[in-house]
Design an enzyme around this catalytic site. Structure first.
Site, PDB file in Angstrom:
ATOM      1  CG  HIS A 133     -36.159  -1.476   2.027  1.00  0.00           C
ATOM      2  ND1 HIS A 133     -37.550  -1.425   2.025  1.00  0.00           N
ATOM      3  CD2 HIS A 133     -35.667  -1.724   2.932  1.00  0.00           C
ATOM      4  CE1 HIS A 133     -37.629  -1.565   3.538  1.00  0.00           C
ATOM      5  NE2 HIS A 133     -36.534  -1.776   3.921  1.00  0.00           N
ATOM      6  CD  GLN A 167     -40.400   1.803   4.721  1.00  0.00           C
ATOM      7  OE1 GLN A 167     -40.825   0.637   5.173  1.00  0.00           O
ATOM      8  NE2 GLN A 167     -41.243   2.930   5.261  1.00  0.00           N
ATOM      9  CB  CYS A 192     -49.061  10.994  -0.078  1.00  0.00           C
ATOM     10  SG  CYS A 192     -49.125   9.806   1.082  1.00  0.00           S
ATOM     11  CB  CYS A 232     -20.496  -9.685 -13.030  1.00  0.00           C
ATOM     12  SG  CYS A 232     -19.319  -8.001 -12.899  1.00  0.00           S
ATOM     13  N   GLY A 275     -47.008   7.770   3.421  1.00  0.00           N
ATOM     14  CA  GLY A 275     -47.301   6.525   2.890  1.00  0.00           C
ATOM     15  C   GLY A 275     -46.795   5.474   3.223  1.00  0.00           C
ATOM     16  CB  THR A 276     -44.716   4.110   5.413  1.00  0.00           C
ATOM     17  OG1 THR A 276     -44.273   3.283   6.236  1.00  0.00           O
ATOM     18  CG2 THR A 276     -44.374   5.612   6.451  1.00  0.00           C
ATOM     19  CB  CYS A 310     -16.215 -10.535 -12.893  1.00  0.00           C
ATOM     20  SG  CYS A 310     -17.398 -11.301 -11.507  1.00  0.00           S
TER      21      CYS A 310
END
Length: 277
Positions: free
Chosen positions: A126, A108, A261, A175, A217-218, A180
């Site tokens: 993510h 994540q 952890c 961009c 670790g979540t 563009c």
């Protein structure tokens, strides 16, 4: 329901037999490298929390402010390094790969510390701080420039007293695709947005085939990632949680190892006596 075991020797027996290991990681892993989480008490940038700025609406209203926030986060990472948990996962992937076994990291986190540690098989659900997406043509590109555009140089100070830069939209990251010149945004999944379908499909395939799952670790409260490990556990696959404290999902798992952890994970993933390589 039986309490999860914290017996390392028992976990190591399961680990020794596993062919396909899925490692789901969250902010707790990066926090041990000193990466700000922007969650809970004290989790502010200026007077904002991440959920105030990491939204499509915030970017639409004030792209300069949102880019200041992400420029700060990108700069922070220049002083952060993978910690022993990141390194243990990467070493385990390389070692088991030589034995015809696999390790996949489903993270994540958007800081790329797993990649910097050496992990190769990484699914960033993510997105990444170091990728951009064009609001006009949709192109996604890696971008490690610092600053990402001249107007953001020395901007993004987190101090609550800092003044917003109010950068004109035409001077924000743009961009470079020929013809563009669209406005770029961070290629991260913001609050209110759905996860990339292709990445989710890859995650589902990995979870379907894994015979051991680690949750590292979540908090197990951010969806849909919070359901990944419980779904695996419901299939009867061993799940081991490594976290500073219990989570809402802990009771569903076979193992729970409490503590940092970077301390608990390396001995769990170290070479097992049965490994031949």
């Amino acid at each position: 329901m039986a309490r999860p075991s914290s017996n390392l020797a028992s976990f190591r027996e399961v680990f020794a037999k596993a062919k396909h290991i899925a490692v789901i990681t969250g902010a707790g892993v990066s926090a041990e490298s000193g990466v700000p989480t922007f969650r809970g008490a004290g989790g502010f940038w200026r007077t904002w929390q991440a959920q105030d700025l990491a939204t499509p609406g915030a970017f639409s209203r004030d792209p300069s402010l949102v880019w200041e926030f992400y420029h700060y986060r990108r700069e922070v990472m220049s002083s952060k390094e993978p910690n022993p948990a990141h390194l243990a996962i990467a070493e385990c992937e390389a070692r088991l790969g030589q034995q015809g076994r696999s390790v996949v990291v489903i993270t994540q986190n958007i800081d790329e510390l797993h990649r910097r540690a050496g992990s190769r098989n990484v699914l960033e659900i993510h997105g990444s701080l170091f990728k951009t997406r064009c609001m006009s043509c949709g192109e996604v590109k890696e971008n490690y420039k610092n600053p990402i555009c001249p107007a953001l140089k020395e901007k993004g100070a987190p101090d609550p007293e800092a003044k917003d830069a109010r950068i004109p939209v035409e001077d924000l990251p743009r961009c470079d695709r020929q013809g563009c010149h669209g406005l770029l945004r961070p290629h991260v999944v913001w609050f209110g947005e759905t996860l990339d379908a292709d990445i989710l499909n890859s995650v589902e395939r990995e979870l379907d085939k894994c015979d051991l799952c680690l949750v590292v670790g979540t908090s197990s409260i951010v969806y849909p990632a919070a359901m990944f490990a419980p779904q695996v556990a419901a299939r009867g696959v061993p799940v081991a949680e490594f976290n500073m404290e219990s989570t809402p999902a802990t009771q569903r798992f076979m193992f729970h190892f409490e503590g940092p952890c970077g301390t608990t994970l390396p001995p769990a993933l170290a070479r097992h006596e049965s490994e031949v390589v």
